[in-house]
Design an enzyme around this catalytic site. Structure first.
Site, mmCIF file in Angstrom:
data_model
loop_
_atom_site.group_PDB
_atom_site.id
_atom_site.type_symbol
_atom_site.label_atom_id
_atom_site.label_comp_id
_atom_site.label_asym_id
_atom_site.label_seq_id
_atom_site.Cartn_x
_atom_site.Cartn_y
_atom_site.Cartn_z
ATOM 1 N N ARG A 177 1.011 -1.165 0.019
ATOM 2 C CA ARG A 177 -0.010 0.108 0.039
ATOM 3 C C ARG A 177 0.959 1.373 -0.008
ATOM 4 N NH1 ARG A 177 -3.916 -2.434 -1.423
ATOM 5 N NH2 ARG A 177 -5.908 -2.897 0.011
ATOM 6 N N GLU A 236 -4.003 7.399 -5.660
ATOM 7 C CA GLU A 236 -3.950 6.639 -6.949
ATOM 8 C C GLU A 236 -5.213 7.117 -7.518
ATOM 9 O OE1 GLU A 236 -4.004 2.475 -6.175
ATOM 10 O OE2 GLU A 236 -2.054 2.774 -4.995
ATOM 11 N N HIS A 261 -0.871 0.061 -9.819
ATOM 12 C CA HIS A 261 -1.809 -0.727 -8.862
ATOM 13 C C HIS A 261 -2.207 -2.051 -9.657
ATOM 14 C CE1 HIS A 261 -3.833 -0.961 -4.931
ATOM 15 N NE2 HIS A 261 -3.681 -2.241 -5.355
#
Lengths: 308, 308
Positions: free
Chosen positions: B213, B242, B261
């Protein structure tokens, strides 16, 4: 080279100086393995007994006069095995995870999520069953791929490959693979092995990786196959002409990854190559059997010969 | 979702529709795991008993009202383990073999040989000892790296990591590693774990990889450490914000590899996530113990809980 310099007269020469330096020499250590200086200087090899080359492939010195002579030829087998195996596994993952696409998007400042591919469970056909091919097979197996080999003769139950198919039957077996790795020695039998017919038999989603020699491939046929979507991608570390000419379409093709003949060249490789020659030189002095003696009919060190 | 639709009333909702849809619902399946819609809609959760999330990390739903409630929380543990492990191994090899440098040179039409690094024998410290961290440890070990782990408590003789160090002592142990992989769950304890002090203790030749993360890292400290050459490179798949904002200096920094991601998102991942929920739903219907129940005090599924 100090142990050699202490025991022998050593002359260092470039291509221009080689004819003079070679005259009267017992041993020739070919460092620049892609040079054509050796065949050119061959008439001066008046008492040569041993030629050692700083590479795994001996194709650059397999000219007829050497092949038909009594000069013993040794190579640098072993130095490149694990470095190249790591490199090939990295290329496989780079294709599966589209690292090149991510870098291009990063350079463009673009955030774009994509789905990636698994590596585990995929199939790799390794064309070339020498020490480098075996190291690749073990590394890919460790990462969860299924492997098979292609060699001179078909056989089952190989400890690294399981099944090995005959290179004569390559087109029949290549469609099995998601990744095809070319790492065979370059010989009269393997030159141009990867041609139009072989590429056409590949799975259209499969990738072709060449870490062997450029001349294993008919480059124009590879380019055609990539353009026709018969092959999904190619990673090439070796080329028919090196450096790769600026006008080659490979530079700018989608799904083609190029590197400049460096897959095995890890930090310290030059020292390792020199040490390998020195160790063999000490065997020579002691009258022992040399390591890595090439079978000049085959064009490589046969398996079963003492590996270094 | 057909087996669920056959046995229950199913409502599909986006963030705007969630408050209405949640009213009267027993079960909430959170698909868009980065959404903040759940805490916003929480006042409507008038009879919720089970919340399942389509991710491994549960940090996006660990708001106090859920944490302190009796609602059972389950995650999608297991789906991402091997895909992320392959991705991390690929990043390690990409750094060692400078794949990014090769692609930049290819795009520039430049042939430039470089020496590369070995992967075998290098050391990787994996911060996070859950199923993803374990899968990474096994994959890197298979490729010849030495590994160690960092978890909540120090211990020896772990089957995947060998030594596990306590995250409180991270700065003391991080200098051992050539590669540092962040894959810990995001909790109050791990938030900002990688800060200036920790980066300063890294080997200056080492690379930092984050597939956990973004909030595990104080991003400005990472940027400073990269600029000060305290860290040789970073590969980041996750970010504090993000998509990564256009103004972030990370986009254009040398030796920084970015991806959006996606490290665990292999083809078919959405089906796999749905199947995992359906399987757990069938246990719910049968009154059986659910898989992957999160310990809401810890913020993850404790090891020893039935893994899927």
């Amino acid at each position: 080279m100090e142990p050699v310099e202490n025991a022998a007269t050593v002359r260092y020469a470039d291509a221009a100086g080689l004819p003079d330096a070679l005259r009267g020499a017992d041993i020739l250590f070919v460092w620049d393995f892609l040079s054509t200086a050796v065949p050119d200087a061959w008439p001066s090899a008046d008492r040569l007994r041993w030629l050692h080359i700083a590479s795994a492939g001996v194709d650059p010195v397999m000219f007829p006069e050497l092949r038909d002579s009594d000069v013993v030829l040794t190579n640098s087998r072993g130095v490149f095995d694990n470095p190249i195996a790591e490199y090939v596994l990295g290329l496989v993952i780079a294709f599966a995870k589209d690292f090149a696409g991510s870098l291009d998007l990063q350079r463009a400042g673009t955030w774009r999520h994509r789905e990636t591919e698994r590596v585990g469970g995929k199939r790799a056909l390794i064309v070339g069953t020498g020490p480098i091919g075996r190291s690749i097979a073990r590394m890919l197996t460790a990462a969860g791929l299924k492997v098979a080999g292609v060699g001179r003769r078909a056989r089952e139950g190989d400890p690294d490959f399981g099944a090995v198919h005959a290179s004569d039957d390559l087109a029949e077996h290549i469609g099995w693979a998601d990744y095809v790795v070319a790492v065979a020695p370059l010989t009269e039998k393997t030159k141009g092995l990867f041609d139009r017919r072989v590429f056409a038999a590949m799975k259209p989603t499969a990738r072709f990786i060449n870490v062997g020699r450029g001349e294993l491939v008919v480059t124009d046929d590879l380019i055609d196959a990539l353009r026709a979507d018969e092959v999904a991608g190619a990673a090439l570390d070796v080329f028919e002409t090196e450096p790769l000419p600026a006008e080659s379409p490979l530079w700018t093709m989608d799904n083609v990854l190029l590197s400049p003949h460096m897959s095995g060249d890890v930090v310290g490789w030059k020292d390792t190559l020199a040490e390998l020659f020195v160790a063999n030189f000490e065997k020579w002095l002691a009258g022992e059997r040399l390591d890595n003696v090439v079978d000049k009919k085959l064009g490589y060190v046969p398996m079963g010969a003492e590996p270094r």
